[in-house]
Write a protein that holds these residues in place. Structure first.
Motif, short mmCIF file in Angstrom:
data_model
loop_
_atom_site.label_atom_id
_atom_site.label_comp_id
_atom_site.label_asym_id
_atom_site.label_seq_id
_atom_site.Cartn_x
_atom_site.Cartn_y
_atom_site.Cartn_z
N HIS A 114 0.84 -1.21 0.00
CA HIS A 114 0.00 0.00 0.00
C HIS A 114 0.87 1.25 0.00
N ASP A 115 1.87 1.26 0.87
CA ASP A 115 2.75 2.43 0.95
C ASP A 115 3.47 2.65 -0.39
N VAL A 118 0.61 3.69 -3.11
CA VAL A 118 -0.17 4.90 -2.84
C VAL A 118 0.75 6.05 -2.43
N ALA A 122 1.75 7.08 -6.00
CA ALA A 122 0.46 7.72 -6.31
C ALA A 122 -0.23 7.03 -7.50
N LEU A 145 -4.41 -4.56 -4.46
CA LEU A 145 -4.56 -3.13 -4.20
C LEU A 145 -4.54 -2.35 -5.51
N ARG A 149 -7.63 -0.02 -6.93
CA ARG A 149 -7.45 1.40 -7.26
C ARG A 149 -7.79 1.68 -8.71
N ASP A 260 -8.03 2.40 3.95
CA ASP A 260 -8.32 1.89 2.60
C ASP A 260 -8.70 0.41 2.58
#
Ligand SMILES: NC(=O)c1ccc[n+]([C@@H]2O[C@H](COP(=O)([O-])OP(=O)(O)OC[C@H]3O[C@@H](n4cnc5c(N)ncnc54)[C@H](OP(=O)(O)O)[C@@H]3O)[C@@H](O)[C@H]2O)c1
Length: 307
Positions: A114-115, A118, A122, A145, A149, A260
């Protein structure tokens, strides 16, 4: 080897947790081999970067969770034990319906993926994402993930037999690593295997593309950079590790992840693939299984919790 140790005592902002499950990670193998010492204050001979369990005591100032709560968290070490200290600010509630093994195998790989996608890259809806090492723990987190998205996900997996299952987690195309260039261009590449394919991945980026290095265990840490490829693409190359971050930074990453994903975990829209579980006393076998590769998702140790 399992040994008796004195029970840890929670300090400021810490929780003491009776561990139900703790995932294995590549860093544990390195630490056991003496190549990746834990940060100061963390036992060097008790591996484990993540765990889930029940809170049995709260230290001063630990107010987000209470005794009896089920929590899961990344930890700087010591997760593979019956009792573990967690930072209250970093721990997340275990959603309804998640098994102990799933909760114990969630924090490290999902926080990392996730890090990376996101916060670091981005990743936006409609973008094309290449996930290398896509059948592993971080890889399957990144595939799911990325799909959630709204990205178009390409997974690369060297084990042909695992490719259909990886597609089932949301990768639109699952390919052999040799075919990565043929399926570009990509907006984002998450490097979970190493720097070996970096020159090729850089040439396969779209304008404004991003590459993030997360793991180098497969093809190593070094590669040649043709700066012209970087310049013409206005590309960004970055890297990230979780373990060295401050508690505040880890809490921020955990909060973003929880926002999220916890609802999606509870609804089943997101899952934690567990390839195999082992008892704490079978840790040696668990490590052998992890090191052998060819797995789909996580290897997790489960323990008889004693809340
Ligand atoms: N930066 C951080 O904070 C952070 C956090 C977590 C993990 N990591 C690192 O990220 C990497 C992935 O973690 P993970 O938990 O997903 O590990 P994992 O479950 O072991 O998955 C690694 C995947 O990479 C594949 N792979 C290994 N060598 C390869 C090669 N030469 N060519 C193609 N594929 C190869 C493996 O395939 P096989 O099964 O066929 O071997 C496996 O599917 C590891 O290096 C780990 O140490 C970093």
């Amino acid at each position: 080897m399992v040994e008796e140790r004195p029970d840890p005592v929670p300090g400021d902002g810490q929780l003491l947790v009776a561990v139900e499950a703790a995932g294995l990670n590549g860093a544990d193998l390195l630490q056991r081999a003496g190549h990746y010492p834990p940060p100061p204050g963390v036992p060097a001979d008790v591996p484990g970067l993540e765990c889930a369990g029940t809170v049995v005591a709260c230290g001063p100032g630990a107010t987000s969770h209470r005794v009896g709560d089920r929590v899961m968290s990344i930890v700087p070490g010591g997760g593979q034990a019956e009792l573990c200290l967690l930072d209250d600010a970093v721990a997340m509630a275990v959603p309804e319906g998640l098994s102990a093994a799933e909760a114990g195998g969630f924090p490290e790989v999902f926080t990392t993926a996730h890090d990376a996608l996101v916060a670091q890259c981005a990743l936006a809806a409609g973008e094309r994402l290449l996930v290398t090492g896509a059948a592993g723990g971080v890889g399957l987190a990144a595939v799911q993930l990325g799909r959630l998205r709204g990205a178009e996900v390409v997974g690369s997996v060297r084990d042909e037999g695992l490719r259909p299952a990886v597609a089932g987690f949301g990768a639109g195309v699952v390919i052999d690593p040799e075919e990565e260039a043929d399926h570009g261009p990509y907006d984002v590449v998450i490097e979970l295997v190493g720097a070996g394919s970096f020159p090729l991945h850089l040439r396969s980026l779209k304008t404004g593309g991003r590459i993030v290095f997360i793991g180098v265990g497969g093809t190593g840490p070094t590669a040649e950079l043709d700066a012209r490829q970087l310049m013409t693409r206005r590309a960004v190359v970055r890297g990230s590790t979780l373990r060295v971050r401050s508690v505040r930074e880890k809490a921020e990453a955990a909060r973003a992840l929880a926002e999220d994903t916890l609802g999606l975990l509870a609804s089943g829209a997101l899952s934690v693939p567990v390839a195999a579980t082992y008892g704490l006393g079978e840790a040696e076998r668990a490590y052998e299984r992890f090191a052998a590769g060819g797995k789909l998702g996580k290897i997790v140790l489960v323990t008889k919790a004693r809340p």
